[in-house]
Design a protein around this motif. Structure first.
Motif, short mmCIF file in Angstrom:
data_model
loop_
_atom_site.label_atom_id
_atom_site.label_comp_id
_atom_site.label_asym_id
_atom_site.label_seq_id
_atom_site.Cartn_x
_atom_site.Cartn_y
_atom_site.Cartn_z
N VAL A 41 35.69 30.00 -7.13
CA VAL A 41 36.44 31.11 -6.53
C VAL A 41 36.81 30.76 -5.08
O VAL A 41 37.98 30.68 -4.71
N GLY A 42 35.78 30.57 -4.27
CA GLY A 42 36.01 30.23 -2.87
C GLY A 42 36.47 31.41 -2.06
O GLY A 42 36.57 32.55 -2.55
N ASP A 43 36.75 31.15 -0.82
CA ASP A 43 37.29 32.16 0.10
C ASP A 43 38.57 32.73 -0.53
O ASP A 43 39.47 31.97 -0.93
N ALA A 44 38.64 34.06 -0.60
CA ALA A 44 39.79 34.70 -1.26
C ALA A 44 41.13 34.27 -0.67
O ALA A 44 42.15 34.23 -1.38
N THR A 45 41.13 33.91 0.60
CA THR A 45 42.42 33.56 1.23
C THR A 45 42.99 32.24 0.69
O THR A 45 44.17 31.98 0.88
N ARG A 46 42.15 31.43 0.03
CA ARG A 46 42.72 30.20 -0.55
C ARG A 46 43.90 30.53 -1.46
O ARG A 46 44.84 29.75 -1.57
N PHE A 60 44.54 30.10 4.41
CA PHE A 60 43.23 29.46 4.40
C PHE A 60 43.21 28.20 5.28
O PHE A 60 42.32 28.03 6.12
N THR A 61 44.19 27.34 5.09
CA THR A 61 44.12 26.03 5.78
C THR A 61 44.13 26.22 7.30
O THR A 61 43.43 25.51 8.01
N MET A 62 44.88 27.20 7.78
CA MET A 62 45.01 27.36 9.24
C MET A 62 43.79 28.00 9.89
O MET A 62 43.69 28.05 11.12
N ILE A 355 50.03 23.12 19.30
CA ILE A 355 50.66 23.12 17.97
C ILE A 355 50.45 21.72 17.40
O ILE A 355 50.79 20.73 18.05
N VAL A 356 49.86 21.66 16.22
CA VAL A 356 49.57 20.35 15.62
C VAL A 356 50.15 20.27 14.21
O VAL A 356 50.28 21.29 13.53
N GLU A 357 50.50 19.05 13.82
CA GLU A 357 50.91 18.84 12.43
C GLU A 357 49.72 18.21 11.71
O GLU A 357 49.14 17.24 12.20
N VAL A 358 49.34 18.80 10.60
CA VAL A 358 48.16 18.34 9.86
C VAL A 358 48.61 17.96 8.45
O VAL A 358 49.46 18.65 7.86
N ASP A 359 48.05 16.88 7.92
CA ASP A 359 48.41 16.49 6.55
C ASP A 359 47.36 17.05 5.59
O ASP A 359 46.19 17.18 5.94
N HIS A 360 47.81 17.40 4.39
CA HIS A 360 46.91 17.99 3.42
C HIS A 360 47.22 17.39 2.05
O HIS A 360 48.40 17.30 1.68
N PRO A 361 46.19 16.98 1.30
CA PRO A 361 46.46 16.27 0.05
C PRO A 361 47.21 17.10 -0.99
O PRO A 361 47.93 16.54 -1.82
N VAL A 381 40.25 16.79 17.65
CA VAL A 381 41.17 16.26 16.64
C VAL A 381 41.14 17.25 15.48
O VAL A 381 40.08 17.45 14.87
N VAL A 382 42.27 17.88 15.22
CA VAL A 382 42.29 18.90 14.17
C VAL A 382 42.32 18.21 12.81
O VAL A 382 43.24 17.47 12.50
N GLU A 383 41.27 18.46 12.00
CA GLU A 383 41.20 17.87 10.66
C GLU A 383 41.54 18.94 9.63
O GLU A 383 41.21 20.11 9.81
N ARG A 384 42.13 18.52 8.53
CA ARG A 384 42.55 19.49 7.51
C ARG A 384 41.35 20.28 6.98
O ARG A 384 40.21 19.83 7.04
#
Ligand code: CAO
Length: 416
Positions: A41-46, A60-62, A355-361, A381-384
């Motif tokens: 299930v996880g965090d509902a915001t996913r 969720f990611t942010m 403001i950062v650009e983050v990569d997500h699989p 360093v902002v990690e995904r």
């Protein structure tokens, strides 16, 4: 280089926005944040406000960068055992469940202290002790109950909620402050403590100046509010003040060139007393400097509509950026109304990591807001954000010392 909180392990039982904002900040300060989520299930915001099918949402990611995800069903017997070991291994437990949920799970504050007297237990709740303490609360409820909505908007319109998430993210900030103070205190006392940040209290704290005005009403009308100049009597409570400045210096939002088609072609303009003469010159009203009606700030108060009307005639001939370029060197306080599009594209915010650009699989690159507080020895360093359960194996073996066989048994039992 070591980070401010890299000796701190956080058991992150948070979800939605308020709690995750707090633990994300702690992660950016170097803490090891282990986010505990329900298996499958996880965090509902996913899965809320999904924009890329099959991928974790931006919601969720942010809010969950730089964390590890451990799935755990803390209502099963073996899940409870894992949770007990986590409580013993971590420094801080952060949660924003509905009131009573942790108790129902068997992890009351008393039990947590038994397991780990050094544990700091930090909670966001909607309300503090009192008539509403059992209520579930969301952002806008907190904005309404904390005095923000009644003081936001225009006098003749509805109460308004603000775009800034002062109930959720604002309370997350308050909680992070409380946790850091409790961590410092633990160094002296050797003991943990409870930290509670109610959303109503957090919003009210941010609306402090409106409670100031509530009390000033006893001494007469609030002269810096436009309604004073318009001759409209005040009621019993701090009214909505539109875009009037909350400080002692009158300010308004004024149209700029292009306002007819661009919803954000506006500037904030403050008629700071110290630069009044420069304002008169800039807007082409040098004679106002000698006008006895305008000579001092109190004399100007009943004429604010007329004054801002004239300033707006000038700002409408300029873009919001031109207003800034002309006024800034003269120390006239102005601010362009920047859209999210403009902020997302602003090079200086990219350079500072705000403001950062983050990569997500799953979703590819996306923009996020980086750490808004900069420490010279704490490069962020902002990690995904983690995928659901991405670090379950790692956390169970590295942090808690479970063997592969034991982890397999936990999976078999549906605990992780
Ligand atoms: N394993 C097993 N059970 C779990 C679990 C896990 N890993 N994680 C959560 N749960 C359970 C909880 O124990 C709870 O069970 P009970 O109802 O039996 O006690 C259940 O999941 C639901 O949790 P919840 O009541 O916190 O969640 P909700 O969606 O019903 O309510 C919210 C959400 C935000 C309204 C509520 O959590 C709340 O009021 N929190 C405090 C205020 C707050 O933070 N609000 C801001 C949220 S952001 O807008």
């Amino acid at each position: 280089m070591s980070k401010a909180l890299d000796h701190v392990k956080i058991l992150d039982f948070t979800h939605v926005q308020s709690g995750p904002t707090c633990t994300q900040l702690l992660a950016w300060m170097g803490a090891d944040v282990i986010k505990v989520e329900r298996p499958g299930v996880g965090d509902a915001t996913r899965k809320q406000l999904v924009d890329v099918e099959g991928a974790d949402s931006l919601y969720f990611t942010m809010l969950n960068h730089n964390k590890r995800s451990l799935t755990l069903n803390s209502k099963t017997e073996s899940g409870k055992e894992v949770l007990e070991r986590l409580v013993k291994a971590c420094d801080v437990l952060v949660e924003n469940f509905a009131p009573g949920a942790l108790d129902r799970m068997g992890f009351s504050w008393e039990r947590i202290q038994e397991l780990n007297p050094r544990m700091i237990m930090a909670s966001v709740k909607g309300f503090g002790p009192g008539p509403y303490e059992d209520c579930k609360v969301y952002e806008n409820v907190a904005q309404c109950a904390g005095g923000s909505a009644s003081t936001t908007g225009f006098r003749d319109g509805l109460p308004l909620v603000t775009g800034a998430q002062i109930g959720d993210s604002g309370t997350g900030l308050h909680l992070a402050f409380g946790i850091c103070a409790a961590l410092l205190h633990r160094e002296k006392s050797g003991r943990g403590q409870r930290v509670l940040a109610p959303m109503q209290d957090g919003v009210l704290n941010l609306c402090r100046v409106k409670l100031r005005d509530q009390q000033r009403l006893k001494a007469g009308p609030l002269k810096e509010y436009s309604q004073y100049g318009e001759g409209i009597p005040f009621g019993e409570a701090t009214p909505r003040a539109g875009n009037d400045s909350g400080g002692g210096q009158p300010g308004r939002i004024l149209k700029c060139k292009g306002w007819e088609t661009d919803p954000d072609a506006y500037t904030y303009f403050i008629t700071q007393a110290a630069v009044w003469e420069k304002i008169c010159d800039v807007i082409g009203k040098p004679d106002w400097k000698e006008n006895p009606d305008y000579a001092t700030p109190p004399l100007r108060l009943p004429h604010l509509n007329e004054i801002f009307g004239a300033i707006e005639e000038w700002t409408m001939t300029k873009t919001k950026y031109e207003v800034m370029e002309i006024c800034n060197p003269l120390d006239i306080p102005v601010g362009p109304i920047l859209s999210m599009k403009e902020l997302a594209e602003e090079p200086s915010l990219r350079e500072t990591g705000t403001i950062v650009e983050v990569d997500h699989p799953e979703r590819g690159p996306y923009l996020s807001v980086g750490c808004p507080v900069k420490l010279s020895d704490n490069d962020v360093v902002v990690e995904r954000s983690p995928l659901l359960g991405e670090h379950s194996q790692q956390v169970l073996s590295e942090v808690l010392g479970y063997s592969d066989e034991e982890i397999a048994a936990l999976r078999e039992a549906g605990a992780v």
